[in-house]
Write a protein that holds these residues in place. Sequence first.
Motif, PDB file in Angstrom:
ATOM      1  N   ARG A 100     -22.375  13.774  34.776  1.00  0.00           N
ATOM      2  CA  ARG A 100     -23.449  14.583  35.360  1.00  0.00           C
ATOM      3  C   ARG A 100     -23.271  14.689  36.873  1.00  0.00           C
ATOM      4  NH1 ARG A 100     -27.601  11.544  33.584  1.00  0.00           N
ATOM      5  NH2 ARG A 100     -27.297  12.447  31.522  1.00  0.00           N
ATOM      6  N   ALA A 101     -22.940  13.574  37.498  1.00  0.00           N
ATOM      7  CA  ALA A 101     -22.787  13.557  38.955  1.00  0.00           C
ATOM      8  C   ALA A 101     -21.587  14.360  39.413  1.00  0.00           C
ATOM      9  CB  ALA A 101     -22.660  12.109  39.443  1.00  0.00           C
ATOM     10  N   ARG A 102     -20.564  14.475  38.563  1.00  0.00           N
ATOM     11  CA  ARG A 102     -19.340  15.191  38.942  1.00  0.00           C
ATOM     12  C   ARG A 102     -19.269  16.606  38.374  1.00  0.00           C
ATOM     13  NH1 ARG A 102     -19.574  11.192  41.483  1.00  0.00           N
ATOM     14  NH2 ARG A 102     -17.882   9.785  42.136  1.00  0.00           N
ATOM     15  N   SER A 111     -30.466   4.121  39.200  1.00  0.00           N
ATOM     16  CA  SER A 111     -29.590   5.001  39.969  1.00  0.00           C
ATOM     17  C   SER A 111     -29.922   4.912  41.446  1.00  0.00           C
ATOM     18  CB  SER A 111     -29.745   6.457  39.508  1.00  0.00           C
ATOM     19  OG  SER A 111     -29.374   6.606  38.155  1.00  0.00           O
ATOM     20  N   LEU A 115     -29.635   7.139  44.955  1.00  0.00           N
ATOM     21  CA  LEU A 115     -29.502   8.523  45.361  1.00  0.00           C
ATOM     22  C   LEU A 115     -29.287   8.615  46.867  1.00  0.00           C
ATOM     23  CD1 LEU A 115     -31.001   8.602  42.585  1.00  0.00           C
ATOM     24  CD2 LEU A 115     -32.207  10.619  43.409  1.00  0.00           C
ATOM     25  N   ASP A 116     -28.554   9.660  47.288  1.00  0.00           N
ATOM     26  CA  ASP A 116     -28.394   9.894  48.711  1.00  0.00           C
ATOM     27  C   ASP A 116     -29.548  10.764  49.220  1.00  0.00           C
ATOM     28  OD1 ASP A 116     -27.837  12.536  48.017  1.00  0.00           O
ATOM     29  OD2 ASP A 116     -25.695  12.395  48.444  1.00  0.00           O
ATOM     30  N   ARG A 162     -28.604  13.374  45.418  1.00  0.00           N
ATOM     31  CA  ARG A 162     -27.418  13.245  44.560  1.00  0.00           C
ATOM     32  C   ARG A 162     -27.232  11.789  44.157  1.00  0.00           C
ATOM     33  NH1 ARG A 162     -21.764  12.299  45.216  1.00  0.00           N
ATOM     34  NH2 ARG A 162     -22.165  11.763  47.402  1.00  0.00           N
ATOM     35  N   ILE A 173     -25.364   8.578  43.624  1.00  0.00           N
ATOM     36  CA  ILE A 173     -24.126   8.021  44.150  1.00  0.00           C
ATOM     37  C   ILE A 173     -23.721   6.739  43.431  1.00  0.00           C
ATOM     38  CG2 ILE A 173     -24.360   9.068  46.418  1.00  0.00           C
ATOM     39  CD1 ILE A 173     -25.520   6.414  47.434  1.00  0.00           C
TER      40      ILE A 173
END
Length: 295
Positions: free
Chosen positions: A55-57, A173, A175-176, A180, A182
């Motif tokens: 999902r992140a990529r 999770s 997040l930045d 997003r 990370i």
Amino acid sequence: MFALLLASTGAHAATDSPSPIVRAQVLLDRANFSSGQIDGAAGSNLRQALLGFQRARGLPETGKPDAATLAALDDGEPVLATYTVTEADLAGPFEPVPEEMSEKAKMTALGYASVAEALAERFHASPALLRKLNRGKAIDQAGTQLVVPNVDAARALPKAASIVVDRSERTLSLLDGGGRVIAQMPSTTGSEHDPLPVGQWKVNGVARNPPFHYNPKLFWDARPGDSKATIPPGPNNPVGVVWIDLSIDHYGIHGTPEPGQIGKTQSHGCIRLTNWDAARVADAVGPGTPVVLQE
């Protein structure tokens, strides 16, 4: 750089070929999308780690270590390394960990019960996998060269802007500032007796290698006759090596003495991680970091 890193930790690149599952688990750990304890077994924690990374990529969300995902995870470093057991590794002290809180309170520290447990946690692995990778080798003997997961080649994790804990996915999770993800790791998040306190909170502070202040009134399953006790620090302390205090009384994010149970059992309401993942989160957050606890 990698050669220097391995030399500083006593580890060197290994030529053994890992199983596809071990390969995926180690690469995910290094990418900060942990599947928890590296054990060579497919399961829900591995699937969630793969989904989170995909999902992140922007990859197809298969939840499987498919070719595209493994290619995106590949950082060019060996998956396994060799590590030479040292006299310091054997120094201990190693003592059995009692079950009762009153007996734990009598200990001077709650360290590892064995060399195998200490080394397995050092390399984010299950003791069973460590033995499988080193059949016939004396793990508790100085000079033995062990094959271990090469977790020391992990990518640096920047400071996080916020934390999200998801009960249904059993994940935490980081997040930045742009929202997003990370980093992601499996978590144990409450029970029917002590449900996750859904809402928006914040980090009050971080304590490393903390004692645990046991109050039986806060535990629905406390043994009759239990009394308050201070449990000494150590990796086998009930909250492991890190306590990240949250802005809701008696709740925090912390480590565990049972890394193999993360994401598979229940907690007393707090958010429980493996010791190494808890330490990873502690490095990335600080007082005031927003925390969202959601269903």
